[in-house]
Design a protein around this motif. Structure first.
Motif, short mmCIF file in Angstrom:
data_model
loop_
_atom_site.label_atom_id
_atom_site.label_comp_id
_atom_site.label_asym_id
_atom_site.label_seq_id
_atom_site.Cartn_x
_atom_site.Cartn_y
_atom_site.Cartn_z
N PRO A 218 0.73 -1.09 0.10
CA PRO A 218 0.02 -0.11 0.07
C PRO A 218 0.69 1.26 -0.07
N TYR A 219 1.98 1.34 0.47
CA TYR A 219 2.81 2.55 0.58
C TYR A 219 3.89 2.64 -0.57
N THR A 220 4.54 1.63 -1.26
CA THR A 220 5.36 1.61 -2.20
C THR A 220 5.36 0.22 -2.93
N TYR A 243 5.21 -1.13 4.98
CA TYR A 243 5.28 0.09 5.60
C TYR A 243 6.75 0.27 6.18
N HIS A 244 7.30 -0.66 6.53
CA HIS A 244 8.61 -0.48 7.41
C HIS A 244 9.54 -0.12 6.35
N LYS A 256 -1.99 1.70 11.60
CA LYS A 256 -3.54 1.68 11.74
C LYS A 256 -3.98 1.30 13.12
N TRP A 257 -4.99 1.85 13.59
CA TRP A 257 -5.32 1.39 14.94
C TRP A 257 -5.87 -0.03 15.10
N TRP A 258 -6.14 -0.91 13.97
CA TRP A 258 -6.52 -2.20 13.98
C TRP A 258 -5.39 -3.07 13.74
N THR A 286 2.00 12.52 5.64
CA THR A 286 3.04 11.99 4.95
C THR A 286 2.56 10.26 4.53
N ILE A 287 2.16 9.75 5.65
CA ILE A 287 1.60 8.24 5.27
C ILE A 287 0.46 8.28 4.44
N LYS A 288 -0.47 9.24 4.43
CA LYS A 288 -1.55 9.18 3.37
C LYS A 288 -1.18 9.51 2.15
N HIS A 289 -0.25 10.47 1.95
CA HIS A 289 0.24 10.82 0.75
C HIS A 289 0.96 9.64 0.07
#
Length: 392
Positions: A218-220, A243-244, A256-258, A286-289
């Protein structure tokens, strides 16, 4: 010529006898002896409690200690916490802190490179899971130039210098004490010792292998790292690997909270009681971007691949909508960068009488940009649903 030499060096790499014997013998012994022992002997609750405690202690010592504290410096810990994590990581028998962290920093720097990434997933599951440790491959020979900060720590240097002694002493002493308490010495060594050791090893190895093969990005998509919620369960929250790899200095993996990330919770708890500080985290905007950038990228790929004839009209509408949303997104990001530049300029100017007032104004503007990006993300998700014919 360089690639040929590297290929030859990999093909002719000699066996790395110590880790090969330890990793293979413990695995085969656990498979052969533990089931037999459980079938023929009764194991008391005390042994299982010890197993659970040592699994948590050694696992979290790798994730919160070797990984997030020493490899990435994502937070600072009180000396007492450092001692506990270092002891637990030694019990895990995953190499000294110097070896582990030097290899991990090389992995991040050269991720997926077949010759420079110590456990590159490009070489297949077996290599990235444990094969890279069984031979003396060039990528696994560290000179420790990438850990100058760790070499300054006398305790870490001591653990590295006498690592073999530390491993034997800690495992024998700790397990013997537990065996004496439970009254089942053999059961303790087999369950809380051998079985726990093998499971801890392979749960850690899953991050290098499976988390680069199965899951979402989801991030890259610039590397093979994946987010995998199932693997997060057995790796104390390390499964959110996409993400990491994009935000490696964040003390969290599950943002995320979950998302299940007990390592993050432990570090947060330590901070609340004054035993951890300077927790590094990436801001939500930045995460949402990053997420929205990937959404647009997937949308463009979807447009490029097209669809069945019956989807032509929806695909055209989808393409038009994504194009408009991307233009709006680009403008929003430009506004964001301008505000960040203004903030830096004000701080450099050190205009104390204006700084507070300016900060409040900048915060309000940044909040507006964050709202825009969140709304755009929702609209892009809705566009996907409409393309699939699921939206009203």
């Amino acid at each position: 010529m360089s690639i040929e030499r590297n290929s030859e060096a990999f093909e002719q790499a000699p066996i790395n006898w110590v880790p090969a014997i330890v990793l293979l013998s413990t695995l085969f012994l656990a498979i052969a002896i533990v089931p037999w022992y459980l079938w023929t002997h009764g194991v008391g609750m005390g042994v299982w409690v010890a197993f659970a405690i040592l699994m948590a202690w050694t696992g979290l010592s790798i994730t919160a200690g070797y990984h997030r504290l020493w490899s990435h410096k994502s937070y600072e810990a009180h000396p007492v916490v450092k001692y506990i994590l270092l002891l637990g990581a030694t019990l895990a028998v995953e190499s000294s802190v110097f070896d582990w962290c030097s290899g991990h920093r090389s992995h991040h720097r050269h991720v997926d490179d077949e010759y420079d990434d110590p456990y590159s997933s490009r070489r297949g599951f077996w290599f990235s899971h444990m094969g890279w440790m069984l031979r003396k491959y060039p990528s696994g020979q560290y000179d420790y130039k990438n850990i100058p900060d760790l070499k300054k720590d006398k305790l870490l240097a001591l653990q590295h210098k006498y690592y073999g002694f530390w491993v034997i002493a800690t495992n024998v002493v700790v397990l013997a004490m537990i065996g004496w308490i439970t009254g089942d010495m053999l059961g303790t060594f087999l369950i809380a010792g051998l079985l726990r050791l093998v499971l801890t090893h392979h749960f850690t190895f899953f991050i290098n292998s499976l988390c680069h093969m199965f899951g979402t990005r989801p991030y890259t998509d610039e590397n093979t790292a994946r987010d995998n919620g199932l693997l997060a369960i057995v790796t104390w929250g390390e499964g959110y690997h996409n993400y990491h790899h994009y935000f490696q200095y964040d003390y969290r993996n599950g943002v995320k909270w979950w998302q299940y990330d007990p390592t993050k919770w432990i570090i947060g708890l330590l901070a609340k009681v004054g035993l951890a500080s300077n927790l590094k985290r990436v801001d939500d905007l930045t995460i949402k971007h990053a997420e929205l950038t990937m959404q647009f990228k997937r949308a463009q790929e979807r447009i490029a691949t097209g669809g069945e004839p019956s989807l032509d009209e929806r695909l055209a509408a989808f393409k038009e909508r994504i194009s408009a949303e991307y233009d709006e997104f680009t403008k929003t990001v430009e506004e964001w960068h301008v505000l960040k530049a203004k903030a830096i300029e004000l701080k450099r100017a050190e205009l104390a009488d204006r700084l507070n007032e300016a900060d409040e104004k900048l915060k309000a503007q940044l909040a507006q940009i964050e709202t825009k990006i969140l709304e755009q993300s929702k609209r892009v998700e809705q566009a996907y649903l409409q393309l699939k014919g699921k939206a009203i």
